[in-house]
Design an enzyme around this catalytic site. Structure first.
Site: not given
Ligand code: AMP
Length: 286
Positions: A40, A190
C-alpha cells in the site's frame, strides 16, 4: 510534517477535495481496505510523486465479500494505519463507516462490468467485482481524484477498473503500480497475517510457480499446457495449497492467450491455503 486530516463523512471529503480542485491541485487517490503494508505504501509513494495532494481511503467494503468470505475477520488496525499514512505524508485519510457509503444498504446503484467480472476470480467470487467497481466509483467521485493508484497484485481488478473509468467517462487516470513482495517472493497482502507458520512456509510456492512458467516462456515455450505444467510442478512441495486457477491470458483484456499470435502474456494464479485466499501474477513476456 503537516498533520493528516482524518475524514469520516462524504460531505466533508467532497468539500475538502472540491476546494483542492479549485486551487488547481492535482489529487491522487489510493483506495485500500486498511491494515496497511509496504505494498500500500508503495502506492502512496507513487501518488506523492505524481500529485499535489494524496487521499488514502480505508474501507473494508462489505459488498465485495461473499456471504461465506472473511468480511468479519478481515484484519483491521486504524490507529496504526493513520500513523503510517501520517509518516508517509498523506494529506487525507478517509475512513467512512458502512452506512456512510451505503446509506440505502444493498438497495443501491451498482456498477458492474458484465464479461470481465465473471472470469478468473469472478468465477469463484460472484458479485466481488460488482462490489469493487461500485465502491471505487464512489471513492473517485467523492475525492475528485485526478489519478487513482492500483497495485498490479490485484491484476484483474486493475483491468476492470481501467475499463470502468473508460466506459463511464471518468476524468481520472488509473495508475498501475508494481507488486511488492517479501524476500522469499510472497506478494504482500493484508491477509498474510492470518497464515499459520506452516502455511506461511508454503505460501511462496505460488510465486515459485509463476517464476517456473516465466523461465519456460523465456526458453521459447509457448505451449499453454506445458507452461501450466511447469507452474504446477513447482507447487508439489506446497501440498496444502488448494489451487483455484492458473490462467495465461492477454494482459490487456484478459482474453485467453493465443499461442499462435500472442506476444504478450500474463500468468495469474489463485489458491487457498489454510483458509486464506492468496493470489499472484507475473508477466511472462517481460
Ligand atoms: P487492499 O487493501 O488489499 O484492497 O489493496 C489496496 C490496494 O493496494 C490495491 O490497489 C492493491 O492492488 C494494492 N496492493 C495490495 N497488495 C499489494 C502489493 N503486494 N504490491 C502492490 N500493491 C498492492
Amino acid at each position: 510534517m503537516s498533520s493528516i486530516n482524518i475524514i469520516r463523512t462524504r460531505r466533508e471529503l467532497l468539500q475538502l477535495t472540491h476546494t483542492m480542485q479549485q486551487q488547481a491541485l492535482r489529487i491522487g487517490l489510493v483506495p485500500t481496505m486498511g491494515y496497511l503494508h509496504a505494498g500500500h505504501l508503495s502506492l502512496v509513494e507513487a501518488a506523492k510523486k505524481d500529485c499535489d495532494r494524496v487521499v488514502v481511503s480505508s474501507f473494508v467494503n462489505p459488498t465485495q465479500f461473499g456471504p461465506r468470505e472473511d468480511f468479519s475477520t478481515y484484519p483491521r488496525d486504524e490507529a496504526r494505519d493513520v500513523a503510517l499514512c501520517q509518516e508517509a505524508g498523506v494529506d487525507v485519510f478517509f475512513a467512512p463507516d458502512v452506512q456512510e457509503l451505503y446509506p440505502y444498504g444493498q438497495d443501491c446503484t451498482w456498477v458492474e462490468l458484465s464479461h470481465l467480472s465473471s472470469l478468473l476470480c469472478g468465477a469463484t467470487r460472484p458479485g466481488h467485482f460488482r462490489g469493487v467497481c461500485t465502491v471505487v466509483a464512489k471513492l473517485i467521485n467523492l475525492s475528485h481524484a485526478d489519478a487513482a493508484f492500483f497495485g498490479q497484485k490485484d491484476y484483474q481488478q486493475l483491468v476492470i477498473v481501467q475499463r470502468m473509468v473508460q466506459d463511464l467517462g471518468f476524468d481520472t487516470q488509473i495508475v498501475p503500480c508494481p507488486i511488492v513482495r517479501e524476500n522469499d517472493g510472497l506478494a504482500l497482502s493484508s491477509r498474510n497475517v492470518r497464515l499459520s507458520p506452516e502455511a506461511r512456509a508454503q505460501a511462496p510456492a505460488l510465486n515459485k510457480a509463476l517464476r517456473a512458467a516465466h523461465a519456460a516462456y523465456a526458453q521459447a515455450c509457448r505451449d499453454i499446457t506445458q507452461l501450466k505444467w511447469e507452474a504446477k510442478a513447482a507447487l508439489v512441495f506446497a501440498p496444502d495449497i488448494e489451487l483455484e486457477y492458473i490462467a495465461i491470458v492477454d494482459p490487456d483484456d484478459l482474453h485467453s492467450f493465443d499461442e499462435t499470435a500472442g506476444q504478450r502474456a500474463i500468468m495469474l494464479i489463485a489458491g487457498r491455503l489454510g483458509g486464506v485466499r492468496l493470489i499472484d501474477n507475473m508477466r511472462l513476456d517481460q
